[in-house]
Design a protein around this motif. Structure first.
Motif, PDB file in Angstrom:
ATOM      1  N   THR A  17     -20.041  30.124  51.574  1.00 34.57           N
ATOM      2  CA  THR A  17     -19.113  29.129  51.036  1.00 34.57           C
ATOM      3  C   THR A  17     -18.029  29.832  50.234  1.00 34.57           C
ATOM      4  O   THR A  17     -18.319  30.530  49.272  1.00 34.57           O
ATOM      5  CB  THR A  17     -19.850  28.123  50.131  1.00 34.57           C
ATOM      6  OG1 THR A  17     -20.886  27.491  50.889  1.00 34.57           O
ATOM      7  CG2 THR A  17     -18.895  27.067  49.612  1.00 34.57           C
ATOM      8  N   LEU A  18     -16.790  29.649  50.637  1.00 37.70           N
ATOM      9  CA  LEU A  18     -15.652  30.325  50.000  1.00 37.70           C
ATOM     10  C   LEU A  18     -14.979  29.415  48.974  1.00 37.70           C
ATOM     11  O   LEU A  18     -15.042  28.195  49.077  1.00 37.70           O
ATOM     12  CB  LEU A  18     -14.618  30.719  51.070  1.00 37.70           C
ATOM     13  CG  LEU A  18     -15.065  31.716  52.130  1.00 37.70           C
ATOM     14  CD1 LEU A  18     -13.966  31.886  53.173  1.00 37.70           C
ATOM     15  CD2 LEU A  18     -15.408  33.065  51.512  1.00 37.70           C
ATOM     16  N   PRO A  19     -14.286  30.029  47.988  1.00 37.55           N
ATOM     17  CA  PRO A  19     -13.492  29.216  47.057  1.00 37.55           C
ATOM     18  C   PRO A  19     -12.362  28.526  47.807  1.00 37.55           C
ATOM     19  O   PRO A  19     -11.810  29.077  48.762  1.00 37.55           O
ATOM     20  CB  PRO A  19     -12.968  30.254  46.053  1.00 37.55           C
ATOM     21  CG  PRO A  19     -13.059  31.566  46.759  1.00 37.55           C
ATOM     22  CD  PRO A  19     -14.233  31.475  47.669  1.00 37.55           C
ATOM     23  N   GLY A  20     -12.025  27.326  47.375  1.00 36.84           N
ATOM     24  CA  GLY A  20     -11.029  26.546  48.097  1.00 36.84           C
ATOM     25  C   GLY A  20      -9.624  26.602  47.521  1.00 36.84           C
ATOM     26  O   GLY A  20      -8.675  26.162  48.159  1.00 36.84           O
ATOM     27  N   GLN A  21      -9.475  27.153  46.315  1.00 29.07           N
ATOM     28  CA  GLN A  21      -8.156  27.251  45.701  1.00 29.07           C
ATOM     29  C   GLN A  21      -8.142  28.360  44.656  1.00 29.07           C
ATOM     30  O   GLN A  21      -9.173  28.950  44.345  1.00 29.07           O
ATOM     31  CB  GLN A  21      -7.781  25.923  45.057  1.00 29.07           C
ATOM     32  CG  GLN A  21      -8.722  25.498  43.931  1.00 29.07           C
ATOM     33  CD  GLN A  21      -8.313  24.187  43.285  1.00 29.07           C
ATOM     34  OE1 GLN A  21      -7.284  23.608  43.640  1.00 29.07           O
ATOM     35  NE2 GLN A  21      -9.094  23.717  42.324  1.00 29.07           N
ATOM     36  N   GLU A  22      -6.948  28.599  44.126  1.00 29.75           N
ATOM     37  CA  GLU A  22      -6.819  29.617  43.075  1.00 29.75           C
ATOM     38  C   GLU A  22      -7.572  29.167  41.828  1.00 29.75           C
ATOM     39  O   GLU A  22      -7.829  27.976  41.646  1.00 29.75           O
ATOM     40  CB  GLU A  22      -5.344  29.842  42.711  1.00 29.75           C
ATOM     41  CG  GLU A  22      -4.427  30.086  43.891  1.00 29.75           C
ATOM     42  CD  GLU A  22      -3.783  28.804  44.372  1.00 29.75           C
ATOM     43  OE1 GLU A  22      -2.567  28.798  44.615  1.00 29.75           O
ATOM     44  OE2 GLU A  22      -4.508  27.788  44.513  1.00 29.75           O
TER      45      GLU A  22
END
Length: 230
Positions: free
Chosen positions: A149-154
């Motif tokens: 699961t990757l981060p979706g925003q800064e």
């Protein structure tokens, strides 16, 4: 034959259960003895069958072990599957960090392409947008395959830094701040890539890091050229 015996015994039991009391008493001792003997014979046959089945299974296992050299019953590749899962988890940290850094670079570069004063900075920013967009797609594909699961925003801090920088838009100070941030970001990115190349466990992730390294190094070189033009 057994199914027939079982059915007959069950039917007889049903008849006795539903018949009048007089009919039930009609069963003499000889009949009772026959049922007792049948039950004992049934249990003996079942035990004998179980022993025979067990012996047959043991022989089959011994033959399989002798042929393959491996304990029978263990699924091939099961241990490898556990290792693959561990690798996915280990390299997942790299993918998450790389994605977070890439999102920040994309946001900064898109902003600089519009708000930078120096042509060199605008051109470099456009190159970064193109390359980081492509690398981001590759990271997402790897993460999908490894179920990471990757981060979706800064991060909030990254967004705040960009807002502060944007206040200097179309000024020399904006370019100075952007170049400084871009240089620091790409130096850190190279360290991250080198660490994954040297210590990563998943071959696909290591290969992606190797492919990305010259691109990031070229970005850093372009940023440093712009710094000399200030």
């Amino acid at each position: 034959m057994r199914m027939g015996h079982r059915f007959t015994a069950a039917a007889a039991a049903l008849v006795l259960a539903t018949a009048p009391a007089g009919a039930a008493l009609a069963c003499d001792k000889g009949e009772e003895t026959d049922r007792t003997e049948y039950t004992a014979e049934k249990k003996t046959d079942k035990k004998t069958e179980q022993k025979a089945e067990k012996k047959t299974e043991e022989k089959a296992e011994q033959k399989a072990e002798k042929k393959t050299g491996k304990p029978h019953g263990k699924k091939p590749g099961k241990q490898h599957g556990r290792k693959t899962g561990a690798r996915a988890e280990t390299d997942g940290a790299f993918l998450k960090t790389a994605r977070q850094a890439g999102l920040a670079e994309l946001a900064m570069s898109k902003d600089a392409a519009k708000n930078a004063l120096m042509p060199c900075v605008r051109t470099t920013a456009e190159t970064l947008v193109r390359d980081h967009t492509k690398m981001d797609e590759e990271i997402k594909e790897l993460a999908r395959r490894l179920r990471v699961t990757l981060p979706g925003q800064e991060t909030a801090e990254q967004r705040r830094s960009l807002r502060d920088m944007r206040k200097k838009a179309h000024k020399r100070e904006y370019d100075t701040l952007w170049l400084k941030a871009a240089e620091a970001g790409h130096v850190q990115a190279l360290d991250l890539l080198d660490d994954e190349i040297a210590k990563g466990k998943n071959a696909d992730v290591r290969e992606a890091a190797r492919m990305a390294r010259p691109v990031i190094a070229d970005h850093l070189a372009k940023v440093q050229v712009c710094q000399k033009e200030r």
